[in-house]
Design a protein around this motif. Structure first.
Motif, PDB file in Angstrom:
ATOM      1  N   THR A  12       0.854  -1.195   0.000  1.00 20.17           N
ATOM      2  CA  THR A  12       0.000   0.000   0.000  1.00 20.17           C
ATOM      3  C   THR A  12       0.882   1.235   0.000  1.00 20.17           C
ATOM      4  OG1 THR A  12      -1.906   1.039   1.068  1.00 20.17           O
ATOM      5  CG2 THR A  12      -0.206   0.186   2.540  1.00 20.17           C
ATOM      6  N   ARG A  64      -5.022  -5.260   3.606  1.00 21.03           N
ATOM      7  CA  ARG A  64      -4.754  -3.836   3.331  1.00 21.03           C
ATOM      8  C   ARG A  64      -6.040  -3.037   3.058  1.00 21.03           C
ATOM      9  NH1 ARG A  64      -2.490  -3.544  -2.941  1.00 21.03           N
ATOM     10  NH2 ARG A  64      -4.353  -4.497  -3.863  1.00 21.03           N
ATOM     11  N   HIS A  76     -20.325  10.930  10.289  1.00 22.94           N
ATOM     12  CA  HIS A  76     -19.415   9.833  10.630  1.00 22.94           C
ATOM     13  C   HIS A  76     -18.202   9.963   9.716  1.00 22.94           C
ATOM     14  CE1 HIS A  76     -17.632   6.048  11.374  1.00 22.94           C
ATOM     15  NE2 HIS A  76     -18.049   5.474  10.275  1.00 22.94           N
ATOM     16  N   ASN A 111     -14.774   8.191   5.313  1.00 26.55           N
ATOM     17  CA  ASN A 111     -14.117   8.401   4.023  1.00 26.55           C
ATOM     18  C   ASN A 111     -14.478   9.802   3.522  1.00 26.55           C
ATOM     19  OD1 ASN A 111     -13.632   8.444   1.156  1.00 26.55           O
ATOM     20  ND2 ASN A 111     -13.452   6.214   1.241  1.00 26.55           N
ATOM     21  N   ASN A 143     -11.171   6.137  10.690  1.00 25.02           N
ATOM     22  CA  ASN A 143     -12.541   5.745  11.043  1.00 25.02           C
ATOM     23  C   ASN A 143     -12.532   5.175  12.466  1.00 25.02           C
ATOM     24  OD1 ASN A 143     -15.043   4.532  11.348  1.00 25.02           O
ATOM     25  ND2 ASN A 143     -15.074   3.642   9.293  1.00 25.02           N
TER      26      ASN A 143
END
Ligand code: UT7
Length: 323
Positions: free
Chosen positions: A30, A153, A250, A253, A280
Motif C-alpha cells: 500500500t 490492506r 461519521h 471516508n 474511522n
C-alpha cells in the motif's frame, strides 16, 4: 412546555500513539498516496497495550463533565456506544461509571457499530424527554485496532481508536425548531446487508474475529442512505438543508462525506471534517468531531447541527440538534 435534551458539555480523548499512513508501507502493498486519495485518511491513533475502550471513554467523559462544569454526581445515566467493549460483560458503561466514582443512576452500552453514537444520542434523548433521566452522559468509544486483520490492506489502514463524550441536560423548550437541544432523530437498519461489514467472530463462536468489509459495496449504500436520513431528520425538525450550520458526519471516508454534502446541496465549508487525523473510529467518530469542531470555533451556541452515520448491519441514522 416541551422538554428538550440540550448539549451542555463535550470532550474527547485520543490515545498518544499516532500512526501515519507511511507506517503501513513497511508491511503491506500500500502507499500513503493510495490511502489519502481513496479515503482522505492521513494518520490515526492506536491505543497502547493494556489501554481499553472504557479507559478512553472515561477520559472523554471526564473532559465533557469539565466542559459542562459538572461532577459525576450530577449525572443520572451513562450510555456508551461501542462495538469493542473491554469484556463481553459487564458493559463498558458500568466500567466508566465505576471509574468516575458514580454509585447512583444507571449505565448501559448500545451497539450499532459506526451508527452507534447516533443510536445512543437518540436513546438518551428519548429517556430525557420521557422524564427517565435529567442528565445523561453519551459516549462513543472504540479500540478498533484490536479487531483489525493486519494482513488485509483493504481494511486495516482505515480504522483508528478514540473516544468522545457529550453531556445532555433536560431543559424546557417551546416545542419549535428555535429550541436548543435535540430537535429530531431518524434511525434505520436493514439486516439483509449483514455480510457487507461484520466481524467474523464473537462469544457464541468462541472467537474474537476480525473486521471484514466489502468497502465498495458499503460505499455505494453510504451516500444515498446518509443524505436520505439527514433530510428525513431535518424534515421532522421542520428545518431545510439551507438552515443547517454544520453537518457533523461519521468520519469514514472523505469521498462519502463530500458526496453526502453534495447530494444535500451543502457546501463543504459547512462540514466538520476530522477523518484525516482520526481515521474511522466507528461510534467514536461523531462525538470526536463534535468536540474538535467546538474547539476549532466552528460549532457555536444556537447552531443547527446534523449528525449522520452508517455502519455494520447495515445500520444508519441522523440526529438534528440546535447546539
Ligand atoms: O464506517 C463504516 C462504514 N464504512 C465505510 O463507509 C467504508 C466505505 N468504503 C470505503 O471507504 C472505500 O470503499 C474504501 C476506502 C474501503 C476503498 O476505496 P474504493 O475506491 O472503493 O476501492 P476498492 O475497494 O474498489 O479497491 C480498488 C483497488 C483494488 O484493486 P483492484 O481490484 O482494482 O486491482 C483493491 O485491491 O484498490 C486496492 N486496494 C488497495 N491498494 C492499495 C484496496 N486497499 C488498498 C490499499 N492500498 N490499502
Amino acid at each position: 412546555m416541551t422538554l428538550r435534551a440540550v448539549a451542555i458539555g463535550i470532550g474527547h480523548y485520543l490515545p498518544d500513539r499516532v500512526v501515519p499512513n507511511s507506517e503501513f508501507e513497511a508491511t503491506l502493498d500500500t502507499s500513503d498516496e493510495w490511502i489519502r486519495s481513496r479515503s482522505g485518511i492521513e494518520r490515526r491513533h492506536f491505543a497502547a497495550d493494556g489501554e481499553t475502550t472504557s479507559n478512553l471513554a472515561t477520559r472523554a467523559a471526564t473532559a465533557a463533565l469539565k466542559d459542562a462544569g459538572l461532577a459525576a454526581s450530577d449525572i443520572d445515566a451513562i450510555i456508551v456506544a461501542t462495538s469493542t467493549a473491554d469484556l463481553t460483560f459487564p458493559s463498558a458503561a458500568t466500567m466508566v461509571q465505576a471509574e468516575l466514582g458514580m454509585r447512583h443512576g444507571f449505565a448501559f452500552d448500545v451497539q450499532a457499530v459506526c451508527a452507534g453514537f447516533v443510536y445512543a444520542l437518540s436513546t438518551a434523548n428519548a429517556m430525557i424527554v420521557s422524564g427517565q433521566a435529567r442528565r445523561v452522559l453519551v459516549i462513543g468509544a472504540e479500540t478498533f485496532s484490536r479487531i483489525m486483520d493486519w494482513t488485509d490492506r483493504a481494511t486495516c489502514v482505515l480504522f483508528g481508536d478514540g473516544a468522545g463524550a457529550l453531556v445532555l441536560e433536560a431543559q424546557d423548550g417551546t416545542g419549535t425548531s428555535e429550541d436548543r437541544g435535540v430537535l429530531a432523530t431518524d434511525l434505520h437498519s436493514d439486516g439483509q446487508f449483514k455480510d457487507l461489514l461484520y466481524v467474523d467472530g464473537g462469544v457464541s463462536t468462541q472467537t474474537t474475529g476480525h473486521l471484514r468489509m466489502q468497502g465498495n459495496q458499503v460505499f455505494r449504500h453510504a451516500v444515498e442512505k446518509l443524505a436520505a436520513t439527514a433530510e428525513a431528520a431535518l424534515d421532522k425538525a421542520g428545518l431545510s438543508a439551507g438552515e443547517v450550520d454544520w453537518i457533523v458526519p461519521h468520519q469514514a471516508n472523505i469521498r462519502i462525506i463530500q458526496g453526502t454534502a453534495r447530494k444535500m446541496g451543502l457546501d463543504m465549508e459547512k462540514v466538520v471534517v476530522t477523518v484525516q487525523d482520526h481515521g474511522n473510529t466507528s461510534a467514536a467518530s461523531i462525538p470526536l468531531a463534535l468536540s474538535v469542531g467546538k474547539q476549532r470555533g466552528q460549532i457555536k451556541t444556537g447552531d443547527v447541527v446534523v449528525t449522520e452515520a452508517i455502519g455494520g448491519g447495515l445500520a444508519w441514522g441522523a440526529v438534528v440538534l440546535r447546539w
